[in-house]
Scaffold this motif. Structure first.
Motif, PDB file in Angstrom:
ATOM      1  N   ALA A   1       0.822  -1.204   0.000  1.00 22.59           N
ATOM      2  CA  ALA A   1       0.000   0.000   0.000  1.00 22.59           C
ATOM      3  C   ALA A   1       0.859   1.259   0.000  1.00 22.59           C
ATOM      4  CB  ALA A   1      -0.933  -0.009   1.211  1.00 22.59           C
TER       5      ALA A   1
ATOM      6  N   VAL B   1      -2.980  -1.527  -6.071  1.00 26.69           N
ATOM      7  CA  VAL B   1      -2.790  -2.868  -5.518  1.00 26.69           C
ATOM      8  C   VAL B   1      -3.841  -3.792  -6.127  1.00 26.69           C
ATOM      9  CG1 VAL B   1      -2.806  -4.275  -3.419  1.00 26.69           C
ATOM     10  CG2 VAL B   1      -1.855  -1.970  -3.357  1.00 26.69           C
TER      11      VAL B   1
ATOM     12  N   GLY C   1      -4.011   1.257  -2.312  1.00 21.05           N
ATOM     13  CA  GLY C   1      -3.689   0.410  -1.184  1.00 21.05           C
ATOM     14  C   GLY C   1      -4.498   0.729   0.055  1.00 21.05           C
TER      15      GLY C   1
END
Length: 235
Positions: free
Chosen positions: A196, A202, A216
């Protein structure tokens, strides 16, 4: 990079199911998920080390789905193996010579000098065997060796595995420096917090399926998914 509808099996066992993934120029994307979710298999499929069963992988305007791994490397896709990513019995200098075998001697020398400017801590280690270095130093050697090929897309499997926080911070700094040289980066990472903090986006994989794509902090806020990453979820 554009991955569309990717299916991958290893032998008779399906691993990845209908994966869609895009990575923009200069972007860092982290892939997280439980053990066995297919993270490393996805990297191997992108780099050509694992054959796709179905789907399309495009790099720029080129369909590379059926290209051999060495052709993808020449096109700018370079993968860094997980763990201690150097050739142990060889010295650091010899690691660089092996990593630059695709280059002529003069160009290889120039790029080694550039890598040593990026990682000055390796200058004093050139004549040391790689397997006598710390885990973090070996990861730096692996990163430097990958950069000899000036990748447009750098794939890294398990960047921080088993390394101390201070070493991980240095590797994260290196990623930003690499991005600054124009490369896009995809990392497989066990630490959701590190993913993150490091990545622009992500991707969460679970049992070979994409369950989440986004920032993230958004994934950290999803307690159902974050719990699966940290605790392995329910099997």
């Amino acid at each position: 990079l554009q991955v569309k509808g990717l299916h991958v099996s290893i032998g008779p066992v399906p691993i990845l199911h209908d994966i869609d993934l895009e990575v923009g120029a200069g972007e860092i994307v982290a892939i997280v998920g439980t053990n066995g979710s297919g993270k490393s298999t996805l990297l191997r499929a992108i780099s050509g080390l694992q054959v796709a069963e179905r789907g399309v992988i495009r790099f720029g305007p080129t369909d590379v789905t059926l290209q051999a791994a060495h052709d993808r490397t020449r096109a700018g896709i370079v993968q860094l193996a997980g763990g201690r990513s150097s050739f142990g019995p060889l010295t650091v200098r010899e690691n660089f010579e092996v990593g630059g075998l695709l280059l002529d001697a003069d160009l290889r020398g120039e790029r080694i000098e550039r890598c040593l400017e990026l990682f000055p801590e390796l200058v004093g280690l050139l004549d040391r065997r790689a397997d006598r270095l710390s885990g973090g130093e070996q990861q730096l050697v692996g990163l430097a060796r990958a950069l000899l090929l000036e990748p447009q897309l750098l794939l890294i499997d398990e960047l921080s595995l088993g390394l101390a926080p201070v070493v991980v911070r240095r590797l994260v700094e290196a990623l930003e420096e690499i991005r600054g040289r124009g490369a896009s980066i995809v990392i497989v990472e066990q630490s959701l917090n590190l993913a993150a903090a490091t990545a622009d986006r992500v991707v969460f994989l679970d049992r070979g399926l994409v369950r989440f794509v986004g920032a993230g902090d958004e994934l950290l806020a999803r307690r159902d998914l974050a719990r699966a990453v940290f605790l392995g979820g329910e099997r």
